[in-house]
Each structure stands twice: as C-alpha cells, then as structure tokens.
Motif scaffolding. Structure first.
Motif, mmCIF file in Angstrom:
data_model
loop_
_atom_site.group_PDB
_atom_site.id
_atom_site.type_symbol
_atom_site.label_atom_id
_atom_site.label_comp_id
_atom_site.label_asym_id
_atom_site.label_seq_id
_atom_site.Cartn_x
_atom_site.Cartn_y
_atom_site.Cartn_z
ATOM 1 N N UNK A 174 -80.003 -11.529 -41.379
ATOM 2 C CA UNK A 174 -78.810 -12.349 -41.579
ATOM 3 C C UNK A 174 -78.331 -12.159 -43.017
ATOM 4 N N UNK A 175 -77.079 -11.772 -43.163
ATOM 5 C CA UNK A 175 -76.481 -11.543 -44.477
ATOM 6 C C UNK A 175 -75.392 -12.590 -44.701
ATOM 7 N N UNK A 176 -75.455 -13.273 -45.838
ATOM 8 C CA UNK A 176 -74.407 -14.207 -46.231
ATOM 9 C C UNK A 176 -73.714 -13.661 -47.473
ATOM 10 N N UNK A 177 -72.391 -13.596 -47.420
ATOM 11 C CA UNK A 177 -71.608 -13.155 -48.570
ATOM 12 C C UNK A 177 -70.610 -14.220 -48.987
ATOM 13 N N UNK A 178 -70.329 -14.282 -50.276
ATOM 14 C CA UNK A 178 -69.220 -15.073 -50.788
ATOM 15 C C UNK A 178 -68.138 -14.106 -51.245
ATOM 16 N N UNK A 214 -81.857 -3.450 -36.124
ATOM 17 C CA UNK A 214 -80.627 -3.272 -35.362
ATOM 18 C C UNK A 214 -79.922 -4.579 -35.039
ATOM 19 N N UNK A 215 -80.648 -5.689 -35.068
ATOM 20 C CA UNK A 215 -80.060 -6.989 -34.727
ATOM 21 C C UNK A 215 -79.745 -7.730 -36.019
ATOM 22 N N UNK A 216 -78.487 -7.816 -36.350
ATOM 23 C CA UNK A 216 -78.112 -8.474 -37.603
ATOM 24 C C UNK A 216 -76.831 -9.279 -37.418
ATOM 25 N N UNK A 217 -76.659 -10.249 -38.300
ATOM 26 C CA UNK A 217 -75.419 -11.015 -38.393
ATOM 27 C C UNK A 217 -74.982 -11.024 -39.848
ATOM 28 N N UNK A 218 -73.674 -11.005 -40.048
ATOM 29 C CA UNK A 218 -73.143 -11.124 -41.404
ATOM 30 C C UNK A 218 -72.050 -12.173 -41.392
ATOM 31 N N UNK A 219 -72.125 -13.101 -42.344
ATOM 32 C CA UNK A 219 -71.176 -14.206 -42.425
ATOM 33 C C UNK A 219 -70.613 -14.261 -43.836
ATOM 34 N N UNK A 220 -69.302 -14.445 -43.923
ATOM 35 C CA UNK A 220 -68.612 -14.471 -45.215
ATOM 36 C C UNK A 220 -67.928 -15.821 -45.389
ATOM 37 N N UNK A 237 -65.818 -30.844 -50.102
ATOM 38 C CA UNK A 237 -66.047 -30.970 -48.650
ATOM 39 C C UNK A 237 -66.117 -29.615 -47.943
ATOM 40 N N UNK A 238 -65.301 -28.652 -48.359
ATOM 41 C CA UNK A 238 -65.333 -27.331 -47.742
ATOM 42 C C UNK A 238 -66.677 -26.655 -47.975
ATOM 43 N N UNK A 239 -67.173 -26.778 -49.199
ATOM 44 C CA UNK A 239 -68.468 -26.154 -49.497
ATOM 45 C C UNK A 239 -69.594 -26.845 -48.734
ATOM 46 N N UNK A 240 -69.508 -28.140 -48.580
ATOM 47 C CA UNK A 240 -70.523 -28.843 -47.791
ATOM 48 C C UNK A 240 -70.483 -28.367 -46.340
ATOM 49 N N UNK A 241 -69.295 -28.149 -45.816
ATOM 50 C CA UNK A 241 -69.179 -27.622 -44.453
ATOM 51 C C UNK A 241 -69.800 -26.232 -44.348
ATOM 52 N N UNK A 242 -69.565 -25.408 -45.352
ATOM 53 C CA UNK A 242 -70.160 -24.071 -45.351
ATOM 54 C C UNK A 242 -71.687 -24.147 -45.407
#
Length: 203
Positions: free
Chosen positions: A133-137, A168-174, A184-189
């Motif tokens: 799992x990859x998280x990007x800002x 091979x099984x990955x997720x990436x979220x930005x 509030x937006x950051x808390x939701x993230x």
C-alpha cells in the motif's frame, strides 16, 4: 502479517508523518507486526556505492554477508522477511524524495528483491510481499496529474518497481491538494487511511 513500513519526508510535523502513524496504529491494533523505518530520522545514506553496484545474481545470504553498511543490511533483511509493504511519501517533481529513490537503489538489489537469469531483462521477483500500500501527498489536481503529467508515481510503483520484485497486489492512494487543506479535511484523510489499511491487510 509482518509489514515493512517506510516513511520519506524530512519534516517530522509533515502530513506524511501523520498518515504513516495513523496507518501503523491501525495495523498494530489489528495485530500486525510493523517494522518501521523513517528514512530521514535514520539518516539513511541514499548513495549506491561502486561495490554495491556489482551485486548480480547473488543469493540473499551472499548479499547480506557482503553488506558493509549495517543499516542497509538491516533494511535488506527486513524487506526480505516482510509479508506486506507500507510506504508514505510526497510527490516531488513526479518522483519520490531522493532518499527513497536511493533506498530503492541500495535495498532492492539482485539477490534481495529480484534475480535476472536470462538476457531478456525480465526479472524473477524474490520478495514475499502479499500486499503493498502506497500513500502519497500532492498539491497537483488529479485531472492535471493524469492528463498533463501521466501520473509518473503510478508508473514508478505500479509498473517499474513492485511487479518486478514479486509484489503484484498493490494499492496507491493520493491525498490532494494538501496545501490549503482544512483541519476537517485532513482528519477525513486520516480516517480514510486507517480504513484502507485495515481493509488492505486483512489477511
């Protein structure tokens, strides 16, 4: 699962740090074992040495036995033993921070992450990563990222790195845009991050 966690952002008060902590807290609450590395806090040296650049086709044991940098050896062994991978970093010029790119150069080497046995350039992935799992800002809007820039981070992680290492099984979220985002937006993230991790690493 044994999850190898990487964080690459120089400021310890960054939103990347908050995302990484939220993800790790959620995973630990689910009983996962986290092997966490804050590359800047560890002062990881991203510069591949000339000697390291010659590690071709070695076994993991041979690579580890010749590692002169104890930090690099620990990272190589850690990623080799991991079932899952968690990475958090910003989008800088369409690429990871240099310290993380250097981590790839020094840790994801032949004998650790992949093996080249034929001349066609197609590697055999060696990692046992069942889920990444990859998280990007980012501060680039999604449409512009896709249409004008081609989303280079997706190409790096999704096509150039993870598949060739056997993950091979990955997720990436930005999460974007971070600049100017409200509390509030950051808390939701952050809440979304916890949910994503619980779902992705559910076994």
């Amino acid at each position: 699962m044994r999850i190898f966690s990487l964080l690459a952002h120089p400021r310890d008060n960054s939103f990347c740090h908050a995302l990484s902590k939220q993800a790790r807290d959620a995973l630990e609450a689910e009983g996962h074992q986290i092997d966490h590395h804050d590359l800047y806090a560890e002062e990881f040296d991203p510069c591949l040495t000339a000697e390291e650049a010659y590690s071709i086709g070695d076994t993991l044991e041979e690579v580890l036995s010749r590692s002169e940098d104890a930090v690099v050896a620990r990272h190589r062994e850690g990623i080799s033993n991991a079932d899952g991978l968690l990475v958090v970093h910003p989008n800088w010029w369409g690429k990871p921070p240099a310290i993380l790119a250097g981590w790839m150069d020094r840790v994801l080497v032949p004998g650790v992450a992949y093996r080249l046995q034929t001349a066609d350039g197609l590697p055999e992935g060696l990692l046992s990563i069942r889920k990444a799992v990859i998280f990007n800002t980012s501060d680039t809007e999604a449409e512009r990222e896709r249409l004008d820039l081609g989303d280079p981070l997706e190409l790096i992680w999704g096509r150039c790195v993870l598949p060739y290492c056997g993950a091979l099984d990955y997720e990436r979220h930005v999460f974007r845009p971070v600049v100017g985002s409200s509390y509030p937006q950051r808390q939701n993230w952050l809440e979304e991050t916890a949910h994503i991790c619980r779902s992705a690493f559910d076994g």
